[in-house]
Design a protein around this motif. Structure first.
Motif, PDB file in Angstrom:
ATOM      1  N   ILE A 120       0.993  -0.990   0.014  1.00  0.00           N
ATOM      2  CA  ILE A 120      -0.483  -0.131  -0.031  1.00  0.00           C
ATOM      3  C   ILE A 120       0.776   1.072  -0.188  1.00  0.00           C
ATOM      4  O   ILE A 120       0.710   2.121  -1.272  1.00  0.00           O
ATOM      5  CB  ILE A 120      -1.203  -0.132   0.951  1.00  0.00           C
ATOM      6  N   SER A 121       1.610   1.383   0.710  1.00  0.00           N
ATOM      7  CA  SER A 121       2.744   2.148   0.751  1.00  0.00           C
ATOM      8  C   SER A 121       3.714   2.173  -0.528  1.00  0.00           C
ATOM      9  O   SER A 121       3.455   3.493  -0.811  1.00  0.00           O
ATOM     10  CB  SER A 121       4.218   2.067   1.820  1.00  0.00           C
ATOM     11  N   SER A 122       3.716   1.392  -1.281  1.00  0.00           N
ATOM     12  CA  SER A 122       4.440   1.633  -2.559  1.00  0.00           C
ATOM     13  C   SER A 122       3.657   2.503  -3.670  1.00  0.00           C
ATOM     14  O   SER A 122       3.775   3.090  -4.414  1.00  0.00           O
ATOM     15  CB  SER A 122       4.694   0.335  -3.066  1.00  0.00           C
ATOM     16  N   ILE A 123       2.083   2.062  -3.646  1.00  0.00           N
ATOM     17  CA  ILE A 123       0.675   2.692  -4.097  1.00  0.00           C
ATOM     18  C   ILE A 123       1.013   3.778  -4.138  1.00  0.00           C
ATOM     19  O   ILE A 123       0.442   4.897  -4.701  1.00  0.00           O
ATOM     20  CB  ILE A 123      -0.457   2.340  -4.233  1.00  0.00           C
ATOM     21  N   VAL A 124       0.878   4.119  -2.848  1.00  0.00           N
ATOM     22  CA  VAL A 124       0.658   6.074  -2.302  1.00  0.00           C
ATOM     23  C   VAL A 124       1.591   6.716  -3.697  1.00  0.00           C
ATOM     24  O   VAL A 124       1.608   7.185  -3.558  1.00  0.00           O
ATOM     25  CB  VAL A 124       0.339   5.968  -1.295  1.00  0.00           C
ATOM     26  N   ASN A 125       2.871   5.775  -2.615  1.00  0.00           N
ATOM     27  CA  ASN A 125       4.345   6.720  -3.502  1.00  0.00           C
ATOM     28  C   ASN A 125       4.421   7.357  -4.359  1.00  0.00           C
ATOM     29  O   ASN A 125       4.391   7.712  -5.783  1.00  0.00           O
ATOM     30  CB  ASN A 125       5.455   6.113  -2.626  1.00  0.00           C
ATOM     31  N   TYR A 126       3.991   5.575  -5.589  1.00  0.00           N
ATOM     32  CA  TYR A 126       4.184   5.654  -6.680  1.00  0.00           C
ATOM     33  C   TYR A 126       2.745   7.347  -7.236  1.00  0.00           C
ATOM     34  O   TYR A 126       3.309   7.692  -8.350  1.00  0.00           O
ATOM     35  CB  TYR A 126       3.609   4.563  -7.464  1.00  0.00           C
ATOM     36  N   LEU A 127       1.225   6.740  -6.683  1.00  0.00           N
ATOM     37  CA  LEU A 127       0.148   7.678  -7.243  1.00  0.00           C
ATOM     38  C   LEU A 127       1.696   9.324  -6.802  1.00  0.00           C
ATOM     39  O   LEU A 127       0.863  10.419  -7.488  1.00  0.00           O
ATOM     40  CB  LEU A 127      -0.687   7.608  -6.568  1.00  0.00           C
ATOM     41  N   LYS A 128       2.076   9.684  -5.880  1.00  0.00           N
ATOM     42  CA  LYS A 128       2.190  10.861  -5.416  1.00  0.00           C
ATOM     43  C   LYS A 128       3.792  10.898  -6.674  1.00  0.00           C
ATOM     44  O   LYS A 128       3.688  12.593  -7.268  1.00  0.00           O
ATOM     45  CB  LYS A 128       3.064  10.582  -4.142  1.00  0.00           C
ATOM     46  N   GLU A 129       4.147  10.335  -6.532  1.00  0.00           N
ATOM     47  CA  GLU A 129       5.849  10.884  -7.684  1.00  0.00           C
ATOM     48  C   GLU A 129       5.182  10.708  -8.926  1.00  0.00           C
ATOM     49  O   GLU A 129       5.897  11.789 -10.050  1.00  0.00           O
ATOM     50  CB  GLU A 129       6.356   9.543  -7.993  1.00  0.00           C
ATOM     51  N   ASN A 130       3.697  10.101  -9.486  1.00  0.00           N
ATOM     52  CA  ASN A 130       2.587  10.642 -11.044  1.00  0.00           C
ATOM     53  C   ASN A 130       1.762  11.762 -11.153  1.00  0.00           C
ATOM     54  O   ASN A 130       1.238  11.283 -11.709  1.00  0.00           O
ATOM     55  CB  ASN A 130       2.735   9.481 -11.641  1.00  0.00           C
ATOM     56  N   LYS A 131       1.864  12.127 -10.023  1.00  0.00           N
ATOM     57  CA  LYS A 131       0.436  12.996  -9.653  1.00  0.00           C
ATOM     58  C   LYS A 131       0.869  13.857 -11.182  1.00  0.00           C
ATOM     59  O   LYS A 131      -0.261  14.354 -11.940  1.00  0.00           O
ATOM     60  CB  LYS A 131       0.707  13.810  -8.748  1.00  0.00           C
ATOM     61  N   ALA A 132       1.768  14.275 -11.514  1.00  0.00           N
ATOM     62  CA  ALA A 132       2.124  15.114 -12.094  1.00  0.00           C
ATOM     63  C   ALA A 132       1.559  14.639 -13.722  1.00  0.00           C
ATOM     64  O   ALA A 132       1.013  15.452 -14.757  1.00  0.00           O
ATOM     65  CB  ALA A 132       2.790  16.114 -12.692  1.00  0.00           C
ATOM     66  N   LYS A 133       1.554  13.668 -13.747  1.00  0.00           N
ATOM     67  CA  LYS A 133       1.379  12.620 -14.937  1.00  0.00           C
ATOM     68  C   LYS A 133       0.373  12.579 -15.185  1.00  0.00           C
ATOM     69  O   LYS A 133      -0.693  12.760 -16.317  1.00  0.00           O
ATOM     70  CB  LYS A 133       2.030  11.670 -14.524  1.00  0.00           C
TER      71      LYS A 133
END
Length: 284
Positions: A120-133
């Motif tokens: 779940i942490s990996s998913i949340v971090n992935y979404l944060k890292e790609n929020k601009a995209k």
């Protein structure tokens, strides 16, 4: 020979240039005016580390995300189990992004904790890292069922270091593995489900993995649904957390369907959605 070397050098330069261009293109934001969906987005090497992404049209940097977490006793289940919930959210919340997740499943060689929390942490971090995209915000909500409800509550209460979770919903999710109804149970089916989470019976471990013991006054608004005849989730799993949320002053709602088990349909299911919908409209 020199001529061949020159051609080869040009080929290398051209290939590297194209590769760089491709890398740049992958970071180009998607058109936020258009609906977008992508299935089985990878966030890890395991085959279960995948999620489905649904982005609404006309989204902005303030678009919020609801994360759906399936059940299955920590050892089974699939994101497709949450498709009905995904569909009704898309129908009633046209401005929300939806992430429907799979996570690594527990087995004899891999314990559910901390593996599934890490996913779940990996998913949340992935979404944060790609929020601009994706043109999305860093504001999230959770809806989890059964084991997914437990994981949603535990992550929201104990691992949301940046307070990104704006609301969390648990439907028949375990909340307290130190509950006497669990520790002293004689039901082999119930015990098998508990054993699937982990074999560590030390009190400190059971408290560490129990949302009831991890919740604090800073917890996000929480909505809970339980069945009075549930063979796997004693009523106290819901009522005890409800009472603790009340004592801590955490915004919450609690619904018990006295005659229902580990899930329901018909008028009770409609009632669940109407209450959850209102809660999401208020807090997400």
């Amino acid at each position: 020979m020199k001529h061949l070397k020159y051609i080869f050098l040009l080929f290398v330069i051209y290939s590297c240039s194209n590769k760089a261009d491709e890398d740049i293109l992958t970071d180009v934001p998607l058109d936020p005016s258009k609906y977008y969906q992508e299935l089985d987005v990878s966030y890890g090497n395991n085959e279960n580390q995948r999620f489905d992404l649904y982005l609404p049209a006309n989204r902005t940097s303030t678009t919020k995300i609801i994360i759906l977490v399936h059940g299955g006793g920590w050892t089974s289940g699939d994101k497709s189990d949450m498709d009905a919930i995904k569909d009704i959210i898309q129908q009633d919340f046209t401005n929300l992004a939806i992430v429907n997740v799979n996570y690594r499943l527990a087995n004899t060689n891999n314990s559910a904790y901390p593996m599934q929390i890490e996913d779940i942490s990996s998913i949340v971090n992935y979404l944060k890292e790609n929020k601009a995209k994706y043109t999305i915000s860093e504001d999230f909500g959770f809806i989890g069922i059964s084991a997914g409800g437990h994981l949603s509550l535990l992550w929201s209460y104990a691992f949301d270091d940046f307070k990104n979770i704006k609301m969390v919903c648990s439907i028949v999710g375990p909340t307290n593995l130190t509950d006497p109804a669990y520790l002293n149970n004689t039901d082999p089916v119930l015990q098998e489900a508990l054993n699937s989470f982990g074999v560590n019976t030390e009190l400190s471990f059971l408290e560490e993995v129990s949302p009831y013991h991890q919740v604090s006054a800073t917890a996000p608004p929480t909505i809970l649904f339980y069945g009075g005849q549930d063979p796997l989730i004693p009523i106290t799993q819901g009522t005890d957390l409800r009472d603790k949320l009340q004592n801590l002053g955490v915004t919450h709602e609690f619904t018990l369907y006295p005659n229902e088990g580990h899930g329901w349909e018909g008028l009770e299911l409609l009632d669940t959605w109407l209450k959850l919908k209102s809660f999401m409209q208020t807090h997400l």
